[in-house]
Write a protein that holds these residues in place. Sequence first.
Motif, PDB file in Angstrom:
ATOM      1  N   ILE A 131     -65.747  45.169  77.993  1.00 24.25           N
ATOM      2  CA  ILE A 131     -65.445  43.773  77.686  1.00 24.25           C
ATOM      3  C   ILE A 131     -66.072  43.342  76.369  1.00 24.25           C
ATOM      4  O   ILE A 131     -65.621  42.387  75.714  1.00 24.25           O
ATOM      5  CB  ILE A 131     -65.942  42.866  78.859  1.00 24.25           C
ATOM      6  CG1 ILE A 131     -65.385  41.454  78.716  1.00 24.25           C
ATOM      7  CG2 ILE A 131     -67.460  42.837  78.895  1.00 24.25           C
ATOM      8  CD1 ILE A 131     -63.917  41.348  78.920  1.00 24.25           C
ATOM      9  N   ALA A 132     -67.121  44.052  75.919  1.00 27.94           N
ATOM     10  CA  ALA A 132     -67.780  43.718  74.653  1.00 27.94           C
ATOM     11  C   ALA A 132     -66.832  43.849  73.472  1.00 27.94           C
ATOM     12  O   ALA A 132     -66.984  43.159  72.460  1.00 27.94           O
ATOM     13  CB  ALA A 132     -68.999  44.611  74.450  1.00 27.94           C
ATOM     14  N   LEU A 133     -65.835  44.742  73.569  1.00 28.53           N
ATOM     15  CA  LEU A 133     -64.864  44.881  72.483  1.00 28.53           C
ATOM     16  C   LEU A 133     -64.102  43.581  72.266  1.00 28.53           C
ATOM     17  O   LEU A 133     -63.877  43.155  71.120  1.00 28.53           O
ATOM     18  CB  LEU A 133     -63.904  46.019  72.795  1.00 28.53           C
ATOM     19  CG  LEU A 133     -62.842  46.292  71.725  1.00 28.53           C
ATOM     20  CD1 LEU A 133     -63.486  46.859  70.465  1.00 28.53           C
ATOM     21  CD2 LEU A 133     -61.775  47.255  72.249  1.00 28.53           C
ATOM     22  N   PHE A 134     -63.707  42.920  73.357  1.00 28.50           N
ATOM     23  CA  PHE A 134     -62.968  41.659  73.223  1.00 28.50           C
ATOM     24  C   PHE A 134     -63.881  40.521  72.749  1.00 28.50           C
ATOM     25  O   PHE A 134     -63.452  39.644  72.011  1.00 28.50           O
ATOM     26  CB  PHE A 134     -62.310  41.315  74.557  1.00 28.50           C
ATOM     27  CG  PHE A 134     -61.384  42.380  75.060  1.00 28.50           C
ATOM     28  CD1 PHE A 134     -60.189  42.642  74.406  1.00 28.50           C
ATOM     29  CD2 PHE A 134     -61.701  43.137  76.174  1.00 28.50           C
ATOM     30  CE1 PHE A 134     -59.321  43.633  74.862  1.00 28.50           C
ATOM     31  CE2 PHE A 134     -60.853  44.123  76.633  1.00 28.50           C
ATOM     32  CZ  PHE A 134     -59.658  44.378  75.975  1.00 28.50           C
ATOM     33  N   VAL A 135     -65.153  40.554  73.180  1.00 25.71           N
ATOM     34  CA  VAL A 135     -66.101  39.549  72.686  1.00 25.71           C
ATOM     35  C   VAL A 135     -66.302  39.702  71.188  1.00 25.71           C
ATOM     36  O   VAL A 135     -66.332  38.719  70.426  1.00 25.71           O
ATOM     37  CB  VAL A 135     -67.436  39.654  73.448  1.00 25.71           C
ATOM     38  CG1 VAL A 135     -68.449  38.661  72.895  1.00 25.71           C
ATOM     39  CG2 VAL A 135     -67.221  39.429  74.935  1.00 25.71           C
ATOM     40  N   ALA A 136     -66.433  40.938  70.717  1.00 26.42           N
ATOM     41  CA  ALA A 136     -66.589  41.184  69.285  1.00 26.42           C
ATOM     42  C   ALA A 136     -65.336  40.796  68.514  1.00 26.42           C
ATOM     43  O   ALA A 136     -65.410  40.259  67.403  1.00 26.42           O
ATOM     44  CB  ALA A 136     -66.936  42.645  69.033  1.00 26.42           C
ATOM     45  N   LEU A 137     -64.154  41.058  69.091  1.00 28.61           N
ATOM     46  CA  LEU A 137     -62.901  40.671  68.434  1.00 28.61           C
ATOM     47  C   LEU A 137     -62.801  39.153  68.324  1.00 28.61           C
ATOM     48  O   LEU A 137     -62.328  38.621  67.309  1.00 28.61           O
ATOM     49  CB  LEU A 137     -61.720  41.236  69.232  1.00 28.61           C
ATOM     50  CG  LEU A 137     -60.330  40.997  68.633  1.00 28.61           C
ATOM     51  CD1 LEU A 137     -60.215  41.655  67.262  1.00 28.61           C
ATOM     52  CD2 LEU A 137     -59.245  41.541  69.566  1.00 28.61           C
ATOM     53  N   TYR A 138     -63.255  38.450  69.352  1.00 28.92           N
ATOM     54  CA  TYR A 138     -63.309  36.982  69.284  1.00 28.92           C
ATOM     55  C   TYR A 138     -64.218  36.529  68.139  1.00 28.92           C
ATOM     56  O   TYR A 138     -63.882  35.597  67.396  1.00 28.92           O
ATOM     57  CB  TYR A 138     -63.807  36.435  70.620  1.00 28.92           C
ATOM     58  CG  TYR A 138     -64.285  35.002  70.571  1.00 28.92           C
ATOM     59  CD1 TYR A 138     -63.384  33.939  70.613  1.00 28.92           C
ATOM     60  CD2 TYR A 138     -65.642  34.716  70.471  1.00 28.92           C
ATOM     61  CE1 TYR A 138     -63.827  32.634  70.554  1.00 28.92           C
ATOM     62  CE2 TYR A 138     -66.092  33.403  70.421  1.00 28.92           C
ATOM     63  CZ  TYR A 138     -65.188  32.372  70.466  1.00 28.92           C
ATOM     64  OH  TYR A 138     -65.635  31.087  70.408  1.00 28.92           O
ATOM     65  N   GLY A 139     -65.371  37.183  67.972  1.00 32.48           N
ATOM     66  CA  GLY A 139     -66.266  36.819  66.876  1.00 32.48           C
ATOM     67  C   GLY A 139     -65.656  37.064  65.516  1.00 32.48           C
ATOM     68  O   GLY A 139     -65.842  36.267  64.588  1.00 32.48           O
ATOM     69  N   VAL A 140     -64.904  38.156  65.358  1.00 34.61           N
ATOM     70  CA  VAL A 140     -64.235  38.421  64.086  1.00 34.61           C
ATOM     71  C   VAL A 140     -63.195  37.354  63.792  1.00 34.61           C
ATOM     72  O   VAL A 140     -63.071  36.848  62.666  1.00 34.61           O
ATOM     73  CB  VAL A 140     -63.608  39.832  64.104  1.00 34.61           C
ATOM     74  CG1 VAL A 140     -62.757  40.052  62.854  1.00 34.61           C
ATOM     75  CG2 VAL A 140     -64.696  40.887  64.186  1.00 34.61           C
ATOM     76  N   ALA A 141     -62.403  36.978  64.802  1.00 37.63           N
ATOM     77  CA  ALA A 141     -61.392  35.928  64.608  1.00 37.63           C
ATOM     78  C   ALA A 141     -62.033  34.590  64.278  1.00 37.63           C
ATOM     79  O   ALA A 141     -61.444  33.772  63.561  1.00 37.63           O
ATOM     80  CB  ALA A 141     -60.525  35.811  65.861  1.00 37.63           C
ATOM     81  N   LEU A 142     -63.229  34.355  64.775  1.00 33.53           N
ATOM     82  CA  LEU A 142     -63.891  33.075  64.574  1.00 33.53           C
ATOM     83  C   LEU A 142     -64.562  32.970  63.214  1.00 33.53           C
ATOM     84  O   LEU A 142     -64.541  31.902  62.594  1.00 33.53           O
ATOM     85  CB  LEU A 142     -64.923  32.861  65.686  1.00 33.53           C
ATOM     86  CG  LEU A 142     -65.725  31.548  65.646  1.00 33.53           C
ATOM     87  CD1 LEU A 142     -64.801  30.346  65.743  1.00 33.53           C
ATOM     88  CD2 LEU A 142     -66.764  31.533  66.762  1.00 33.53           C
ATOM     89  N   ARG A 143     -65.111  34.095  62.700  1.00 33.99           N
ATOM     90  CA  ARG A 143     -65.989  33.970  61.536  1.00 33.99           C
ATOM     91  C   ARG A 143     -65.608  34.841  60.340  1.00 33.99           C
ATOM     92  O   ARG A 143     -66.112  34.596  59.246  1.00 33.99           O
ATOM     93  CB  ARG A 143     -67.430  34.313  61.936  1.00 33.99           C
ATOM     94  CG  ARG A 143     -68.029  33.320  62.911  1.00 33.99           C
ATOM     95  CD  ARG A 143     -69.454  33.697  63.285  1.00 33.99           C
ATOM     96  NE  ARG A 143     -70.040  32.665  64.147  1.00 33.99           N
ATOM     97  CZ  ARG A 143     -69.900  32.636  65.456  1.00 33.99           C
ATOM     98  NH1 ARG A 143     -69.197  33.585  66.053  1.00 33.99           N
ATOM     99  NH2 ARG A 143     -70.445  31.672  66.164  1.00 33.99           N
ATOM    100  N   SER A 144     -64.755  35.842  60.500  1.00 27.11           N
ATOM    101  CA  SER A 144     -64.471  36.759  59.405  1.00 27.11           C
ATOM    102  C   SER A 144     -63.253  36.310  58.618  1.00 27.11           C
ATOM    103  O   SER A 144     -62.483  35.435  59.046  1.00 27.11           O
ATOM    104  CB  SER A 144     -64.253  38.179  59.940  1.00 27.11           C
ATOM    105  OG  SER A 144     -65.432  38.684  60.516  1.00 27.11           O
ATOM    106  N   ARG A 145     -63.076  36.939  57.465  1.00 26.88           N
ATOM    107  CA  ARG A 145     -61.916  36.650  56.631  1.00 26.88           C
ATOM    108  C   ARG A 145     -60.660  37.278  57.218  1.00 26.88           C
ATOM    109  O   ARG A 145     -60.733  38.163  58.076  1.00 26.88           O
ATOM    110  CB  ARG A 145     -62.158  37.148  55.210  1.00 26.88           C
ATOM    111  CG  ARG A 145     -63.308  36.440  54.498  1.00 26.88           C
ATOM    112  CD  ARG A 145     -63.362  36.857  53.033  1.00 26.88           C
ATOM    113  NE  ARG A 145     -63.638  38.280  52.916  1.00 26.88           N
ATOM    114  CZ  ARG A 145     -64.852  38.798  52.843  1.00 26.88           C
ATOM    115  NH1 ARG A 145     -65.912  38.007  52.913  1.00 26.88           N
ATOM    116  NH2 ARG A 145     -65.015  40.105  52.722  1.00 26.88           N
ATOM    117  N   THR A 146     -59.521  36.852  56.700  1.00 31.67           N
ATOM    118  CA  THR A 146     -58.246  37.310  57.252  1.00 31.67           C
ATOM    119  C   THR A 146     -58.052  38.817  57.140  1.00 31.67           C
ATOM    120  O   THR A 146     -57.592  39.451  58.107  1.00 31.67           O
ATOM    121  CB  THR A 146     -57.091  36.562  56.559  1.00 31.67           C
ATOM    122  OG1 THR A 146     -57.263  35.154  56.748  1.00 31.67           O
ATOM    123  CG2 THR A 146     -55.748  36.976  57.141  1.00 31.67           C
ATOM    124  N   PRO A 147     -58.364  39.458  56.001  1.00 31.53           N
ATOM    125  CA  PRO A 147     -58.185  40.924  55.962  1.00 31.53           C
ATOM    126  C   PRO A 147     -59.029  41.649  57.015  1.00 31.53           C
ATOM    127  O   PRO A 147     -58.548  42.612  57.632  1.00 31.53           O
ATOM    128  CB  PRO A 147     -58.620  41.288  54.536  1.00 31.53           C
ATOM    129  CG  PRO A 147     -58.401  40.049  53.740  1.00 31.53           C
ATOM    130  CD  PRO A 147     -58.734  38.931  54.682  1.00 31.53           C
TER     131      PRO A 147
END
Length: 432
Positions: A131-147
């Motif tokens: 489940i940590a993979l989806f939590v990390a993906l949520y963090g990328v969508a929330l804070r990282s750039r589009t690329p």
Amino acid sequence: MTVVTRTAHPVTVAVGESGGTGSLVVLSSRLGQRLRRADRAHPWVLNAAVVALVVSVFCVPDLLHGIDDGDKAGRFRLTPARLPVIEILALQAGLVLPLLWRRRRPALAFGVIAAAFFLQWFLGTALRADIALFVALYGVALRSRTPQLLWSCGITAGALVPAAVRVSGVLSVWVSLFFLLSTATAAVALGLTVRIRRAQLAGLRDRATRLETERDQRSRLAAAAERARVARGMHDVVGHNLAVIVTLADAGLRVTASGQRPGPEVLRSITDAGRQALGELKRVLGVLGEHAQDEGPGLMPQPRLADIGALCEGVRAVGLNVVHRTVGNVDDLDGKVQLTAYRIAQEALINSLKHAGPGARVKLVVVVSGSRLVITVRDGGPPDGDSESRGHARQEGYGLAGMREHAARCGGRLHAGPARRGWAVEAVLQIP
């Protein structure tokens, strides 16, 4: 009466329920603000809490109850179903511990977790800590750039394929892949939704701050403009009479220094000018006082072009040789235009009196020509020709600035500068 009672009762209940709901909303809003302030002050607390939650809910059961292989037939078995506890702990650490820096370095945390995810499925085992993979993906969508988000989505899709194949003994590969990709999509959508909401709130806060700053600036500018307007008004209303008083007093001093007594007409002129200045000052201060709205603008002196004759007589009394001429019908002009023309002529005569001095010759001409009103005031300079001793350079001050603003309010223009001998002022006003 009965109908009224039955109608009023639900309304009372609805109001009570609305009040209770409003109280809950206010309470939850305050609680959320406190949590956000605490998170900004101690961000590591929330990160540690997320890791502790994932460990207690998803990691501990794997250690206590073991791992169910799920591939009884062994068609896709890559490694034995049961791994040593040390390897399980290492895989769980690779999946969970990167969540500690998921907010500071979301892309790096996702990369480490994705690598542990690939290694886990390469070894052929399933962990609830995935489940940590989806939590990390949520963090990328929330804070990282589009690329970075696009790369993370591609890596996630590639990582979920072996997981879907692994559980194919229980579910179809396509069904498993559908549910896994749906979970990943939900994580990305939730992250983007929170991100957009935060951006909107930040924009609203910035806009509120900017509007508050602009409001303060407008208030300061309005106060400064009002102070300048009052200063110009006082100069227009009182300056003329004070200039006359000073000039008459200087003349009286010169007469006294020569051993003679000043004539009573000089003292009478000083008294009349002082009374007039005092009366005009009282009227101006009355308009600026607390009863200005009740008394209205009628307290302000509103001279017209017909009063220029009396103005010229006043400056002649202090020794200024004024020749006045009016061309055209000025009585039918707008009151605002007449007041503006009077103020410009008054200020020009005061400047001639101060800089050219008594005995100077001044020509004042008012001409109505079509849709224009032209006021020309030209003096010949000091009678003795000593312009430097009287400061005939005439630096910019309230007088010239006030005349220009008077002309601009009537859609006109004003030119003031030295002439061949003396000083000339020409104002052109538009007649509505």
